[in-house]
Scaffold this motif. Structure first.
Motif, mmCIF file in Angstrom:
data_model
loop_
_atom_site.group_PDB
_atom_site.id
_atom_site.type_symbol
_atom_site.label_atom_id
_atom_site.label_comp_id
_atom_site.label_asym_id
_atom_site.label_seq_id
_atom_site.Cartn_x
_atom_site.Cartn_y
_atom_site.Cartn_z
ATOM 1 N N VAL A 196 62.971 32.328 41.083
ATOM 2 C CA VAL A 196 63.186 32.146 42.521
ATOM 3 C C VAL A 196 64.680 32.015 42.816
ATOM 4 O O VAL A 196 65.205 32.630 43.753
ATOM 5 N N LEU A 197 65.379 31.229 42.019
ATOM 6 C CA LEU A 197 66.801 31.015 42.236
ATOM 7 C C LEU A 197 67.599 32.298 42.004
ATOM 8 O O LEU A 197 68.569 32.581 42.737
ATOM 9 N N ASP A 198 67.201 33.095 41.018
ATOM 10 C CA ASP A 198 67.870 34.376 40.783
ATOM 11 C C ASP A 198 67.766 35.272 42.013
ATOM 12 O O ASP A 198 68.759 35.875 42.459
ATOM 13 N N HIS A 199 66.574 35.365 42.567
ATOM 14 C CA HIS A 199 66.375 36.205 43.757
ATOM 15 C C HIS A 199 67.149 35.639 44.951
ATOM 16 O O HIS A 199 67.663 36.406 45.780
ATOM 17 N N GLY A 200 67.224 34.316 45.028
ATOM 18 C CA GLY A 200 67.965 33.696 46.122
ATOM 19 C C GLY A 200 69.446 34.022 46.056
ATOM 20 O O GLY A 200 70.086 34.284 47.091
ATOM 21 N N ARG A 201 70.013 34.005 44.852
ATOM 22 C CA ARG A 201 71.441 34.335 44.709
ATOM 23 C C ARG A 201 71.721 35.769 45.150
ATOM 24 O O ARG A 201 72.738 36.042 45.805
ATOM 25 N N ILE A 202 70.824 36.665 44.808
ATOM 26 C CA ILE A 202 70.997 38.063 45.214
ATOM 27 C C ILE A 202 70.918 38.187 46.732
ATOM 28 O O ILE A 202 71.732 38.879 47.369
ATOM 29 N N GLY A 219 74.965 38.101 53.683
ATOM 30 C CA GLY A 219 76.247 37.772 54.288
ATOM 31 C C GLY A 219 76.227 36.513 55.137
ATOM 32 O O GLY A 219 76.893 36.453 56.178
ATOM 33 N N VAL A 220 75.473 35.497 54.701
ATOM 34 C CA VAL A 220 75.354 34.246 55.459
ATOM 35 C C VAL A 220 76.273 33.182 54.878
ATOM 36 O O VAL A 220 76.749 33.286 53.746
ATOM 37 N N ASP A 221 76.500 32.119 55.677
ATOM 38 C CA ASP A 221 77.307 30.996 55.204
ATOM 39 C C ASP A 221 76.487 30.012 54.389
ATOM 40 O O ASP A 221 77.013 29.346 53.496
ATOM 41 N N LEU A 222 75.204 29.891 54.730
ATOM 42 C CA LEU A 222 74.282 29.029 54.003
ATOM 43 C C LEU A 222 72.941 29.733 53.911
ATOM 44 O O LEU A 222 72.509 30.393 54.867
ATOM 45 N N SER A 242 75.381 28.522 48.995
ATOM 46 C CA SER A 242 76.492 29.010 49.798
ATOM 47 C C SER A 242 77.356 29.938 48.956
ATOM 48 O O SER A 242 77.341 29.865 47.715
ATOM 49 N N PRO A 243 78.134 30.815 49.591
ATOM 50 C CA PRO A 243 79.011 31.730 48.829
ATOM 51 C C PRO A 243 80.052 31.000 47.993
ATOM 52 O O PRO A 243 80.576 31.554 47.028
ATOM 53 N N SER A 244 80.362 29.752 48.330
ATOM 54 C CA SER A 244 81.358 28.992 47.566
ATOM 55 C C SER A 244 80.814 28.475 46.247
ATOM 56 O O SER A 244 81.551 27.872 45.459
ATOM 57 N N GLY A 245 79.534 28.691 45.992
ATOM 58 C CA GLY A 245 78.926 28.253 44.734
ATOM 59 C C GLY A 245 78.016 27.055 44.864
ATOM 60 O O GLY A 245 77.443 26.587 43.860
ATOM 61 N N LEU A 246 77.835 26.537 46.079
ATOM 62 C CA LEU A 246 76.917 25.424 46.279
ATOM 63 C C LEU A 246 75.494 25.833 45.924
ATOM 64 O O LEU A 246 74.995 26.850 46.400
ATOM 65 N N GLU A 247 74.856 25.037 45.079
ATOM 66 C CA GLU A 247 73.430 25.224 44.766
ATOM 67 C C GLU A 247 72.787 23.844 44.764
ATOM 68 O O GLU A 247 72.473 23.275 43.730
ATOM 69 N N GLN A 248 72.612 23.312 45.963
ATOM 70 C CA GLN A 248 72.104 21.949 46.132
ATOM 71 C C GLN A 248 70.588 21.941 46.115
ATOM 72 O O GLN A 248 69.955 22.590 46.929
ATOM 73 N N ARG A 249 70.016 21.187 45.201
ATOM 74 C CA ARG A 249 68.562 21.049 45.138
ATOM 75 C C ARG A 249 68.112 20.105 46.246
ATOM 76 O O ARG A 249 68.632 19.000 46.393
ATOM 77 N N ILE A 250 67.161 20.552 47.039
ATOM 78 C CA ILE A 250 66.618 19.728 48.115
ATOM 79 C C ILE A 250 65.284 19.166 47.644
ATOM 80 O O ILE A 250 64.334 19.928 47.417
#
Length: 412
Positions: free
Chosen positions: A339-345, A351-354, A377-385
């Motif tokens: 799921v996370l792999d697909h999310g990164r793609i 082209g979103v900010d978040l 986020s494009p800055s590398g944020l991968e915050q688990r909610i």
């Protein structure tokens, strides 16, 4: 906090006091220990016996009953949350200026937990400079004074000042018990557009292609944004079962094409655009004018599909300079990645900010009251909610958006 969160439900002397009973029931049925503290005027609208039966606690209005228990001190001291439903202009004025002439106003002075006022009054009273000053003073002290709803008031009057829907009040109460700082006024003056729900693509006059989105997450986003001070437009697709968020302007749509037009129109002047709606990827190439009948030979008709536009990608292409764009992605893992792999793609492609990434499946994300996922986020944020109420996820998203807004202000 106690195993059963202790909530004080203050009730003001307004016609909307009867709705406090629905709030009381909603909280007690979800496991909260609720103590009702009405004003004497409130008991002219709803009797003490009703509040006692629903809460399981005795009801008093003055400080001279059960004096040995020192109620005027203990009730506020022991609370995890204090709600005032409805908050009249009189109660807001007393709270702002420290008047303590009954049990409720004493409780407000003693409470060190989150205190939330849900106003209800005629529009002229809500807009009066005295009330506006009192609200501003309370907010400056960290007290939450929510935005009232707009709609039918008493008599023939309509306008802003209607009490928020009891379901919304219960939802916000639970949010503040989970995240006491979830409703700062950090989006004042920010114009926000949120989409919610699921589009439906007609096949014939009876049938449609759709999805399982209930709209609950989008509505939670709109609700929290409005109570953090934003000017909110909510573009909603098939969410009739949900109460309109207080303080939000709601635009109803049905199909993906209608959603696209409404979002582009609203986004033209928006500072933040949140695309939380579940858009049907495909629609029937042709809509039958009459109901499609069963075939006599038992065969099924062939339906040709065509792709709907990518609304989020279109919004990214049309975005104004400085506009913040937030997308949602519902994904499942497969042989090509997690799921996370697909999310990164998808984050890179959209082209979103978040990007809020949800893992979906039976009992997850859609048609439920809780949600979980990641904030990318494009800055590398991968915050688990973590798993929690959808309003909690909404608060996490707005925390991140508010930080982007502040960063833009620092750069300007």
């Amino acid at each position: 906090m106690a195993e059963r969160p202790r909530v004080v439900l203050g009730v003001g002397g307004g016609i909307a006091a009867y709705k406090a009973c629905e709030v009381l029931r909603g909280l007690t049925e979800s496991g909260h220990d609720v103590r009702v503290v009405p004003t004497a005027a409130a008991l002219k609208f709803v009797g003490a016996a009703t509040f006692e039966a629903l809460s399981g606690h005795p009801v008093h209005t003055d400080v001279f009953t059960e004096v040995p228990e020192v109620q005027h001190v203990r009730v506020g001291q022991e609370a995890d949350l204090v709600l005032v439903v409805p908050a009249t202009a009189d109660l807001l004025a007393k709270a702002a200026h420290g008047v303590a002439d009954d049990l409720l106003t004493n409780t407000l002075l003693m409470a060190r937990c989150p205190v939330v006022f849900f106003p209800a009054m005629h529009t002229e009273m809500w807009e009066h400079p005295a009330t506006r000053d009192n609200v501003a003073l309370l907010r400056s002290r960290g007290v939450v004074v929510t935005e009232p709803d707009s709609g039918r008031l008493t008599g023939k009057d309509t306008g802003k000042g209607r009490l928020a829907d009891p379901r919304e009040i219960v939802d916000l109460a639970k949010l503040l018990l989970a995240k006491p700082n979830a409703l700062p006024r950090d989006l004042e003056g920010v114009r926000v557009v949120v989409s919610a729900g699921g589009t439906r693509e007609p096949l014939d006059p009876v049938r449609f292609l759709g999805n399982r989105s209930s709209g609950k997450q989008g509505y939670a986003l709109a609700r929290v944004a409005a109570q953090r001070g934003a000017e909110v437009t909510l573009v909603a697709a098939h969410t009739a079962a949900l109460p309109d968020p207080a303080g939000a302007h709601v635009v109803s749509v049905s199909t993906a094409a209608e959603l696209q037009v409404a979002m582009e129109d609203a986004a033209a002047e928006a500072d933040v655009v949140v695309m939380a709606a579940a858009v049907a990827d495909f629609r029937p190439a042709e809509r039958a004018e009459c109901k499609i009948k069963k075939q006599g030979d038992g065969s099924a008709p062939t339906v040709t599909l065509t792709r709907n536009p990518d609304i989020l990608a279109g919004l990214a292409q049309r975005r104004r300079p400085g506009q913040i764009l937030v997308g949602f992605a519902a994904e499942t893992g497969d042989e090509h990645g997690s799921v996370l792999d697909h999310g990164r793609i998808k984050l890179k492609r959209k082209g979103v900010d978040l990007l809020v990434l949800n893992a979906v499946g039976e009992g997850r994300a859609f048609e439920v009251d809780e949600n979980t996922g990641w904030l990318l986020s494009p800055s590398g944020l991968e915050q688990r909610i973590p798993l929690g109420a959808k309003s909690e996820l909404a608060a996490t998203v707005w925390d991140a958006v508010a930080e982007l807004v502040r960063a833009q202000g620092r750069r300007q």
